[in-house]
Design a protein around this motif. Structure first.
Motif, PDB file in Angstrom:
ATOM      1  N   ASP A  39       0.826  -1.209   0.000  1.00 58.87           N
ATOM      2  CA  ASP A  39       0.000   0.000   0.000  1.00 58.87           C
ATOM      3  C   ASP A  39       0.862   1.261   0.000  1.00 58.87           C
ATOM      4  O   ASP A  39       2.005   1.238   0.452  1.00 58.87           O
ATOM      5  CB  ASP A  39      -0.882  -0.009   1.258  1.00 58.87           C
ATOM      6  CG  ASP A  39      -2.221   0.664   1.036  1.00 58.87           C
ATOM      7  OD1 ASP A  39      -2.385   1.369   0.024  1.00 58.87           O
ATOM      8  OD2 ASP A  39      -3.108   0.482   1.889  1.00 58.87           O
ATOM      9  N   ASP A  40       0.305   2.353  -0.506  1.00 62.12           N
ATOM     10  CA  ASP A  40       0.952   3.678  -0.453  1.00 62.12           C
ATOM     11  C   ASP A  40       2.341   3.645  -1.065  1.00 62.12           C
ATOM     12  O   ASP A  40       3.273   4.293  -0.583  1.00 62.12           O
ATOM     13  CB  ASP A  40       1.034   4.183   0.994  1.00 62.12           C
ATOM     14  CG  ASP A  40      -0.329   4.227   1.665  1.00 62.12           C
ATOM     15  OD1 ASP A  40      -1.336   4.297   0.964  1.00 62.12           O
ATOM     16  OD2 ASP A  40      -0.369   4.181   2.913  1.00 62.12           O
TER      17      ASP A  40
ATOM     18  N   GLU B 155      -3.749   4.838  -7.282  1.00 68.59           N
ATOM     19  CA  GLU B 155      -4.732   5.201  -6.261  1.00 68.59           C
ATOM     20  C   GLU B 155      -5.160   6.668  -6.380  1.00 68.59           C
ATOM     21  O   GLU B 155      -4.378   7.520  -6.805  1.00 68.59           O
ATOM     22  CB  GLU B 155      -4.129   5.053  -4.860  1.00 68.59           C
ATOM     23  CG  GLU B 155      -3.862   3.654  -4.400  1.00 68.59           C
ATOM     24  CD  GLU B 155      -3.600   3.633  -2.885  1.00 68.59           C
ATOM     25  OE1 GLU B 155      -4.464   3.142  -2.158  1.00 68.59           O
ATOM     26  OE2 GLU B 155      -2.547   4.124  -2.458  1.00 68.59           O
TER      27      GLU B 155
END
Ligand code: C2E
Ligand code: CA
Ligand code: CA
Ligand code: CA
Length: 280
Positions: free
Chosen positions: A180-181, A237
């Motif tokens: 993630d991220d 994202e």
């Protein structure tokens, strides 16, 4: 919260007390919230840019507080991490989202999302029995391991203890691992050499100004090259506009997520996908 030091003593500013008090109150109310079923799981579509259809969803927890109203996970997840309730809350989220994935498969067949992505925090990953829990939730829900993605941050994986081992065990079940991220301080290239990552979630900060010439497009391009080069899937994202979607597609991104395609909701419209999510 802000603090300043004065002659070696930590001086707390009023703002900090307020935050600490607020966090303590939230923490105390969380127990009741779990018992009374105040948490909900919302699902945000992840779409295929070439095909314009929903291929997976990310489970995002919501707290529907009877007095405060909506409480953001950005606020309460860290509190739950600190008081340990994230372990119980996280188990509930995992069960709930796997059950939902199976319900959608039954209801929508081929139109159902292929994968359910669930966020897992440091404390959960550090629980010795977490990989067993994942295996048992898959078995009891009937969701195939390939239908589940576990989203972790670098901070969680390097959280200490047996977290790296846990990621390996979950991956060995056939569950995909998403980092993630990706590209932010919470996640770097080091992790890619340490744990079996399948999916890179390219942080919103690299998507935000992608349509303007300059640094952002350069980094977004570099990140898709890393992803392709390692044979991974990349998800962009925080896509908010048609222009961003088109530019990401042009750069070679095949998967994207963001308000442009759909906000987190209790039940995304899988039927209407072809109209709603077609990029650019
Ligand atoms: P995250 O995992 O990076 O999740 C993405 C966040 O970006 C979500 O915020 C999502 O609603 C938001 N988002 C998605 N598309 C857009 C967009 O186009 N524009 C903007 N401005 N925002 C967008 P949310 O749901 O408030 O969650 C915040 C963070 O809280 C998550 O960041 C994650 O770290 C944590 N979190 C949320 N649900 C869970 C959960 O079930 N378990 C755990 N452990 N953490 C969770
Ligand atoms: Ca996530
Ligand atoms: Ca993210
Ligand atoms: Ca984030």
């Amino acid at each position: 919260a802000k603090a300043s030091t004065e002659r070696g003593h930590l001086r707390y500013l009023p703002q900090m007390d307020q935050d600490a008090g607020e966090q303590a109150r939230l923490g105390a109310e969380m127990r009741t919230a779990l018992d009374e079923g105040q948490f909900r799981v919302f699902y945000q579509p992840i779409v295929s840019l070439p095909e314009g259809r929903i291929v997976s969803v990310e489970a995002l927890v919501r707290w529907d507080h009877p007095v405060r109203g909506f409480v953001s996970p950005a606020e309460f997840i860290s509190v739950a991490e600190q008081n340990g309730l994230i372990v119980e809350l996280g188990e509930w989220i995992l069960r709930e989202s796997c059950a939902q994935a199976v319900a959608w498969r039954d209801a929508y067949g081929e139109k159902a999302p292929q994968r359910m992505s669930v966020n897992v925090s440091a404390r959960q990953l550090a629980e010795p029995r977490f990989p067993e829990l994942v295996a048992s939730v898959l078995a009891s829900s009937g969701l195939p391991a390939a239908g589940l993605v576990v989203e972790v941050t670098e901070t969680a994986v390097f959280g200490g203890g047996r977290t790296v081992q846990a990621v390996n065990e979950i991956h060995a079940l056939g569950v995909r691992i998403a980092l993630d991220d990706f590209g932010t301080g919470h996640s770097s290239l080091t992790l890619l050499q340490t744990v079996p990552v399948d999916i890179l979630k390219v942080d919103k900060s690299f998507v935000d100004n992608i349509t303007m010439a300059g640094r952002h497009a350069v980094i977004a391009t570099a990140l898709i090259m890393v992803s392709d080069g390692l044979g991974l899937m990349a998800v962009a994202e925080g896509v908010e506009t048609a222009e961003q979607a088109a530019e990401l597609h042009r750069l070679g991104y095949r998967l994207a997520q963001g308000y442009y395609f759909g906000k987190p909701s209790p039940e995304p419209e899988f039927d209407a996908v072809n109209e709603a999510v077609r990029p650019g």
